[in-house]
Scaffold this active site. Structure first.
Site, PDB file in Angstrom:
ATOM      1  N   ASP A  52      40.593   1.189   6.714  1.00 39.95           N
ATOM      2  CA  ASP A  52      40.475   0.045   5.819  1.00 39.95           C
ATOM      3  C   ASP A  52      41.705  -0.102   4.923  1.00 39.95           C
ATOM      4  OD1 ASP A  52      37.957  -0.232   6.835  1.00 39.95           O
ATOM      5  OD2 ASP A  52      36.910  -0.047   4.918  1.00 39.95           O
ATOM      6  N   HIS A 199      41.139   5.447   5.434  1.00 36.31           N
ATOM      7  CA  HIS A 199      41.940   4.412   4.774  1.00 36.31           C
ATOM      8  C   HIS A 199      43.410   4.640   5.090  1.00 36.31           C
ATOM      9  CE1 HIS A 199      38.181   4.458   2.485  1.00 36.31           C
ATOM     10  NE2 HIS A 199      38.437   3.189   2.193  1.00 36.31           N
TER      11      HIS A 199
END
Length: 248
Positions: A52, A199
């Site tokens: 993400d 991430h």
């Protein structure tokens, strides 16, 4: 006094009714509908690695290098304004067999967001992804994994399937807890059909890069294959996956 109690009860019922409108379906009902996915039943040892908040000019390429080393495919849920700034990273991702998902344009909070702002966030990010890759995204991940019935329906009406992650597969790398802790948050509890959250932006992701290499190495030895979300869904019998996303 009776009037006050009646008014309070009416307000409480109204509040409860509104809450039920937001969360009318259970997690199991949404999972069964196919419009939102946390994990996918799989007889094969397949795992979907997801990232993400990118792309990031330093950490996304390093992560892609690690994925390439292990011949692993992943799904990157990108922020639209970052995609506009670094389109070459999305292009590289697609060229190397990864896929790109929609993670809003500005990483805005989802709870209480208006319909108009939500759709604007989807649309602007979608256009950035198309401009960079020529491919329209079909997967959406909300900020923080938040969801409610209204947002899922809005996303579905725009042609998106909402992808969260397996709740036991949050690497928690955003906390920068140390490489060993990131590994321990993912590898020991891995199961076929899991969707794992990492991430590639939003801060220093050097720990993520190091941990990812070790996690992939460990799970490879256990016989796992690392696939995109599309491939995971395809192998499990889900329908409606665009062929350009899976190389068919």
């Amino acid at each position: 006094m009776k009037r006050i109690l009646f008014a309070l009860c009416s307000l409480l019922l109204l509040f409860m009714s509104g809450f039920n409108d937001v969360q009318a379906k259970s997690k199991e009902e949404w999972q069964d509908s196919g419009e939102i996915v946390w994990n996918v039943p799989s007889e094969r040892k397949l795992i979907a690695i997801t990232f993400d908040d990118g792309p990031h000019p330093l950490y996304t390429p390093l992560i892609m290098d690690v994925l390439q080393k292990h011949q692993a495919k992943a799904t990157f849920f990108v922020i639209g304004k970052h995609a506009e700034r670094y389109p070459e990273l999305l292009q590289r991702g697609v060229e190397e067999g990864h896929e790109i998902g929609n993670h809003t344009y500005e990483h805005v909070g989802m709870q209480g967001i208006s319909d108009d702002l939500f759709l604007q966030q989807l649309e602007k990010t979608e256009q950035a992804i198309i401009a960079a890759t020529g491919i329209r995204p079909v997967f959406f991940r909300s900020v923080g994994g938040y969801y409610d019935d209204r947002l899922i329906k809005l996303a579905a009406d725009e042609g998106y399937r909402t992808i969260i992650w397996s709740w036991h597969q949050d690497s928690r790398d955003w906390k920068r807890p140390g490489v060993a802790n990131i590994i321990n948050n993912v590898a020991p509890g891995s199961h076929p059909g899991d969707i794992v959250l990492f991430h590639d932006a939003g801060g220093n992701r050097s720990e993520t890069v190091k941990a990812l290499d070790k996690i992939l190495d460990q799970l490879e030895k256990e016989g796992f294959e690392f696939v995109t979300v599309s491939e995971l869904l395809l192998h499990s019998g889900y329908e409606g996956i665009p062929s350009e996303l899976i190389g068919l």
